[in-house]
Design an enzyme around this catalytic site. Structure first.
Site, PDB file in Angstrom:
ATOM      1  N   TYR A 151       0.843  -1.192   0.000  1.00 53.44           N
ATOM      2  CA  TYR A 151       0.000   0.000   0.000  1.00 53.44           C
ATOM      3  C   TYR A 151       0.886   1.252   0.000  1.00 53.44           C
ATOM      4  CZ  TYR A 151      -3.034   3.381   2.576  1.00 53.44           C
ATOM      5  OH  TYR A 151      -3.731   4.474   3.025  1.00 53.44           O
ATOM      6  N   LYS A 276     -12.668  -0.309   5.703  1.00 49.73           N
ATOM      7  CA  LYS A 276     -12.816  -1.217   4.570  1.00 49.73           C
ATOM      8  C   LYS A 276     -13.918  -2.237   4.788  1.00 49.73           C
ATOM      9  CE  LYS A 276      -9.227   0.862   2.961  1.00 49.73           C
ATOM     10  NZ  LYS A 276      -9.362   1.864   1.899  1.00 49.73           N
TER      11      LYS A 276
END
Lengths: 480, 439
Positions: A151, A276
């Site tokens: 990420y 998420k």
């Protein structure tokens, strides 16, 4: 006074690039911002597939919120709690909130582990949690090892204000990007040779951008490694509830709780968030769970810099305490993600585009290596740029995730409605099929598969943007 | 693979093992005593009364009233904006409607004497985060900020802990009501220079915590001139701006800048929060208002670590854009705080205790120096312990605020009911009587 002199009035941190927004991936974001797809108003616009958001199950949440007005302090039913909630600023957080989050985390892990609510520490999103741990575990100049691809915002979160370094552990497609003992040793030794003190290993499981989960052996390998070297293990499990098919998710907590004699629990820290799994990035609910008392206490003190709004704590506490709702949500969300994933990946493989076999996350890791002029980052960027302007699908190039192999792209699929999904896939397929009939381009490397598909590499398929850089007009880089 | 039972000790960072988090100070020790034995009117009437917490509980009814009347709009907005949109909104610019409402609220507090541009409002999770964030931006590790004493104890942590930045004290004393003077600023600056410490800015709190008084216009002008002359920043923490008892007695640095046509404004940054004026510390609503574009951009990027929940932004956007509500709130809140202040100051005077002339905030600055055997820190702390354990009042000793004169104490009055305040005053009265009869 000179403008330059005025610039010097700011700190080094303020004037360096640590914020990460000066990246070349700005183009992708710009393209989307200036021409965003809309089914009726702008059917030829750019479709955003670079944003790892989970919008598939918000109807379930919305339904719950409407049915449970007491969870909100702004309703007639909930306003009696307003005062107590508004003045509560204890950084331990509302007890009910901690209990509900701990219980939710347990459920998501199939009740195979237990979490102590008293160890739950809040932070300003997972972003805040990452930075807090870096502050707690390492001094400026010291380093964390992190497997690639990873990420992009880890670079900012772990390094910017902390001065800590991030060193890559190179993982390759030859074994599906799995982390190996060998690669760990290589990275660690390299650091030693450069006189860099390694303080920890950062894992993201399920992985962003791969969408894969770590198997038990790999987790144990990592656990053994860090215990041997006496370095910390930070596991970012932010996508834990996005696992939509086998194999199941194994949390580092399982490893800790089952093999106490081998792993030193004092070295293990979990990062979590509701951004998420539940689709609440706006609520900034970051969680830090450490098995180390000193780290837990320090992180809790630091949480003063990024507490969760008690208004939000209360809502989450009520919602996640509703066990029936939670169970239903986890199951339903999983199914919807699975459907999307299958729809896309099958649709793509039908036109000869493969992707890494994955079972989690809000995206998949697409393989476009064959379409590159040459196996270089430049070629990947060229392909990406060409695609931004033509096929108008905004995806994220692997190089932005520090992937060592050019040609991989991350494609997000959970941030759009069904109609948009059809359009996206149709565009890809049209491009590919159209490309088949028009010959031309030679690919450097041809595999057996390629004989039937000669792709012209101009600009199609998918393009991504990863680190959506600062757009002067409207929105911030939505780091996913 | 077997590892010996003898686990090696685990190392943490220098930041983690330092005590710059500040929690070992008496400021927090008093809280523990309160936590263990909290006063309650009915169930524990002899417990410790918490007077060390600067919270504003006097105007909650106004907020509750608003919510009852406007529940649909404040709860996830109007029809067009849904829960989903709100939950997904993570843009670090913050909701435009929220920024507009904050800017407008800040203008109202200043009686319209200063204008605020929503594009310069940066959101942070509380003023705690705002102050730390600004420090990261304005100074390098090892550099320093000048902070006039006495000051809010939390600054030791907020400005220094993770940033590595130092605080250099600007000494103020009772000879002139603790006002900040040019001499004091110059002395502190020179002191830092002699130790090779680079000063990057001055941080003032206006109205002041713990003094409970606004900074005079002339002093503000001098401070801005000083910052300009030294080419350093000026941070004005105006968290108590809405808690000044009379609207026109508070002069914001923003007003000074406007009067000067924004010359040298690029070095000025204002910190604000809703924790005190609105009594919403749990919601973590802080802002940085900077006149410097680079600071705004950088602060915004850094705010990723500490954004305000979009749910809370939504609620406040509605509430604070309702001008009727805010006008009434601001005025009523001032009136009630004024009344409380009067009550406590009168009560203390009757007990033979004087306070600094205050005109703002949620506390008064009480002078107990006549009670000290010797004007030392030790005597102050002994007196403090006595008040905590015998009189059962948790108040904050001046030393925890870095006051250079022993004997001063900060006493909060807005975090309790009027009855509780009366009980506290009675206890002080009795305590003073006992002392006087003994001596």
């Amino acid at each position: 006074m000179e403008h330059n002199m005025k610039q010097q009035l700011l700190s080094r941190i303020a004037t360096n690039d640590g914020h990460g927004e000066n990246s070349p991936y700005f183009d992708g974001w710009k393209a989307y911002d200036s021409d965003p797809f809309h089914p009726t108003n702008n059917p030829n616009g750019v479709i955003q597939m670079g944003l790892a958001e989970n919008q598939l199950s918000s109807d379930l949440i919305q339904e719950w919120v409407v049915k449970n007005p007491t969870a909100s302090i702004c309703t007639a039913e909930g306003v009696n709690d307003f005062k107590d909630i508004a003045i509560f600023q204890d950084y331990h957080g509302l007890p009910k909130f901690r209990q509900a989050v701990a219980r939710f985390m347990e459920k998501v892990r199939g009740d195979k582990v237990s979490f102590d609510p008293d160890r739950i520490v809040m932070s300003g999103g997972a972003t805040g949690a990452q930075e807090t741990l870096a502050f707690c575990l390492a001094d400026p100049g010291e380093a964390f090892l992190v497997p690639t691809p990873y990420y992009p915002a880890f670079d900012r979160d772990l390094r910017w204000r902390t001065g800590v370094q991030l060193l890559p552990i190179v993982c390759e497609s030859s074994n599906d990007f799995k982390l190996t003992r060998e690669s760990l040793e290589t990275a660690y030794n390299k650091a030693q040779e450069s006189n860099i003190s390694v303080k920890g290993l950062l894992l993201n499981n399920p992985s962003n951008p791969l969408g894969t989960v770590m198997d038990r052996e790999t987790l144990q390998e990592a656990a053994n490694f860090i215990t041997e070297k006496n370095i910390h293990l930070v596991c970012d499990e932010i996508y834990a509830a996005t696992v939509f098919s086998q194999p199941g998710f194994i949390s580092i907590a399982e490893i800790v709780q089952e093999s106490l004699s081998k792993i030193n629990p004092e070295l293990v820290h979990i990062i979590y968030s509701l951004s998420k799994d539940l689709g609440f990035p706006g609520f900034r609910v970051g969680i830090l769970y450490s098995f180390n008392d000193a780290v837990m206490n320090c992180a809790r003190k630091m949480s003063s810099f990024g507490l969760v709004s008690t208004q939000t704590q209360k809502l989450i506490a009520e919602m996640l305490s509703d066990e029936m709702f939670v169970e239903r949500f986890i199951a339903e969300s999983s199914e919807r993600l699975s459907k999307r994933y299958n729809y896309f990946t099958r649709g793509l493989s039908q036109v000869g585009i493969g992707s890494l076999n994955s079972n989690a996350g809000l995206y998949f890791w697409m393989d476009l290596r064959r379409l590159l002029k040459e196996q270089t980052t430049d070629a990947e960027m060229e392909l990406w740029r060409v695609i931004i302007n033509e096929v108008k699908l905004n995806v994220s190039p692997g190089s932005s995730f520090h992937c060592s192999e050019p040609g991989w792209f991350r494609v997000c699929f959970a941030n759009m409605d069904d109609e948009t999904v059809h359009v996206a896939l149709r565009r890809i397929r049209n491009f590919v099929l159209q490309d088949k009939s028009a010959t031309k381009k030679q690919c450097r490397r041809r595999s057996k598969l390629e004989i039937s598909l000669s792709f012209r590499r101009r600009d199609e398929i998918m393009i991504g943007n990863v680190l959506s850089p600062h757009s002067p007009m409207s929105s911030s880089p939505l780091v996913q | 693979m077997a590892i010996g039972i003898d686990k090696k000790s685990v190392s943490l960072s220098k930041v983690a093992i330092s005590d710059t988090h500040g929690e070992d100070s008496p400021y927090f020790a008093g809280w523990k005593a309160y936590d263990e034995n909290p006063y309650d009117e009915t169930s524990n009437p002899s417990g410790v009364i918490q007077m060390g917490l600067a919270e504003n509980q006097v105007s909650f009814d106004l907020l509750e009233d608003y919510l009852e009347k406007h529940s649909a709009s404040s709860n996830f907005g109007s029809k067009s904006s849904t829960f989903r949109e709100n939950a997904l909104f993570q843009d670090y610019h913050g909701l435009l409607s929220f920024r507009k409402a904050m800017a407008s609220f800040m203008e109202q507090i200043r009686g319209g004497r200063a204008k605020f541009n929503p594009e310069r409002v940066v959101i942070t999770a509380g003023a705690t985060a705002a102050n730390e964030l600004l420090t990261f931006i304005l100074a390098n590790p090892g550099d320093a900020l000048l902070v006039p004493t006495p000051y809010y104890p939390g600054f030791d942590r907020d400005l220094r802990w993770r940033t590595g930045v130092k605080i250099v004290l600007v000494h103020c004393d009772s000879s002139n009501n603790f006002q900040i003077t040019q001499e004091a600023l110059e002395a502190a600056y020179a002191d830092a220079e002699s130790q090779n410490i680079k000063i990057r800015g001055v941080l003032i709190t206006n109205p002041s915590n713990p003094l409970g008084a606004t900074i005079q216009r002339q002093a503000l002008e001098k401070i801005l001139d000083f910052a300009t002359e030294k080419n350093i920043h000026l941070v004005s923490d105006e968290i108590y701006s809405g808690s000044s008892f009379f609207s026109d007695e508070f002069v914001s640095i923003a007003e000074i800048l406007e009067a000067r046509n924004y010359q040298e404004a690029e070095r000025v940054h204002i910190v604000y929060s809703l924790s005190k004026d609105l009594g919403l510390p749990g919601f973590r609503v802080g802002t940085i208002y900077s006149y410097n574009d680079n600071v705004v951009t950088t602060a915004r990027r850094m705010s990723s670590f500490t954004l305000i929940s979009s749910q809370t932004q939504q609620l406040l956007a509605c509430m604070l854009s309702d001008k009727n509500f805010t006008d009434n709130y601001i005025e009523t809140n001032r009136k009630r705080l004024r009344k409380r202040y009067q009550m406590i100051v009168d009560g203390l005077r009757k007990a033979g205790i004087n306070c600094l002339d205050g005109n703002a905030g949620l506390f008064c600055w009480m002078n107990l120096s006549p009670l000290l055997e010797k004007p030392t820190l030790e005597c102050e702390l002994n007196l403090w312990k006595k008040i905590l354990h015998e009189v059962k009042l948790n108040i904050s000793p001046g030393s925890s605020c870095h006051c250079s004169e022993p004997g001063w104490f900060r006493v909060c009055f807005a975090n309790m009911s009027e009855q509780t305040l009366q009980v506290a005053l009675q206890r002080i009265h009795n305590f003073m009587e006992r002392r006087n009869s003994v001596s």
